[in-house]
Design an enzyme around this catalytic site. Structure first.
Site, PDB file in Angstrom:
ATOM      1  N   ASP A 112       0.864  -1.180   0.000  1.00  0.00           N
ATOM      2  CA  ASP A 112       0.000   0.000   0.000  1.00  0.00           C
ATOM      3  C   ASP A 112       0.904   1.235   0.000  1.00  0.00           C
ATOM      4  OD1 ASP A 112      -1.614  -2.177   0.675  1.00  0.00           O
ATOM      5  OD2 ASP A 112      -2.842  -1.034   2.084  1.00  0.00           O
TER       6      ASP A 112
ATOM      7  N   LYS B 250     -10.185   0.000  -1.342  1.00  0.00           N
ATOM      8  CA  LYS B 250      -9.918  -0.300   0.066  1.00  0.00           C
ATOM      9  C   LYS B 250     -10.281   0.910   0.913  1.00  0.00           C
ATOM     10  CE  LYS B 250      -6.320  -1.642   3.371  1.00  0.00           C
ATOM     11  NZ  LYS B 250      -4.932  -2.141   3.553  1.00  0.00           N
TER      12      LYS B 250
ATOM     13  N   LYS C  30      -7.038   3.260  -2.357  1.00  0.00           N
ATOM     14  CA  LYS C  30      -7.324   3.164  -0.921  1.00  0.00           C
ATOM     15  C   LYS C  30      -7.559   4.559  -0.368  1.00  0.00           C
ATOM     16  CE  LYS C  30      -4.839   1.834   3.330  1.00  0.00           C
ATOM     17  NZ  LYS C  30      -3.629   1.144   3.837  1.00  0.00           N
TER      18      LYS C  30
END
Length: 226
Positions: A97, A190, A160
């Site tokens: 990430d 996400k 995300k």
């Protein structure tokens, strides 16, 4: 690959658990804390455990190992982010990430955002999953959409919402809807940052989230039936 969240009326505890990246990114985390987080993630049936890169490698049977790059500010040089991601993959991370340069997005320099993501994607290879943290609460709607499109062009797998460390806040239903509209199921979404209740998780999934980043996974899952 197409990404879709489960139907809101089918959200059993097990189905939600299978969407969770059980997260431990506390700067003060110790090896014992990591061991406990892995054990809890396995007990709860989480999909992945997300740890700081300095805590790798780890043994986490039955779990996907995820980590972060350029975290939490995103102000690292792109080559540093890329090197961090490449090393993490070499040490067993299957998902990374990365945090974008939020200032570049605020300035409307989406080519810089695109280049940043491409650098990380190329450094870590095409097989590991790349999630792009856009810090949605800090961005206007137009920038949220443009950054999501840049992430898609750069070859990311997910966008995300948040690091959970920015003063602007974390995940919101509005941001998830914007992100889902931008990537149209072509990338995963996400939701992460400040998700503490089953109600919040349910609302985010209904808005389009296909993965949840949670540090308090147990408390959230207690709000779902078996």
């Amino acid at each position: 690959m197409a990404y879709s969240a489960p139907k809101i009326d089918n959200l059993t505890r097990a189905r939600v658990a299978a969407m969770i990246d059980h997260t431990l990114l506390d700067p003060a985390a110790t090896p014992d804390d990591v061991t406990a987080a892995i054990a809890e993630a396995r007990e709860l049936g989480a999909y992945a455990v997300c740890l700081s890169p300095s805590m790798l490698p780890v043994r986490a049977p039955g779990l996907v190992v995820a980590t972060v790059a350029g975290f939490p500010s995103g102000k690292h040089h792109s080559l540093v982010k890329g090197s961090e991601a490449r090393l993490a993959v070499a040490q067993g991370a299957a998902e990374v990430d990365m945090v974008i340069d939020i200032g570049a997005a605020l300035a409307g320099d989406y080519n810089a955002v695109l280049s940043d993501i491409i650098t990380v994607r190329e450094a870590m290879g095409t097989d590991p999953v790349l999630k792009v943290i856009i810090e949605s609460a800090a961005l206007p709607d137009e920038a949220v959409v443009e950054v999501c499109l840049a992430a898609e062009r750069a070859g990311a797998d997910f966008v995300k919402t948040s690091t959970g460390f920015h003063r602007a806040g974390g995940a919101s239903v509005h941001a998830v809807r914007l992100m889902a509209g931008a990537v149209g199921g072509r990338l995963g979404i996400k939701a992460s940052g400040g998700i503490r209740t089953a109600e919040a998780a349910r609302d985010l999934i209904a808005a389009g989230a296909t993965r949840l980043g949670l540090s308090g996974s147990r408390a959230v899952l207690q709000g779902f039936s078996e």
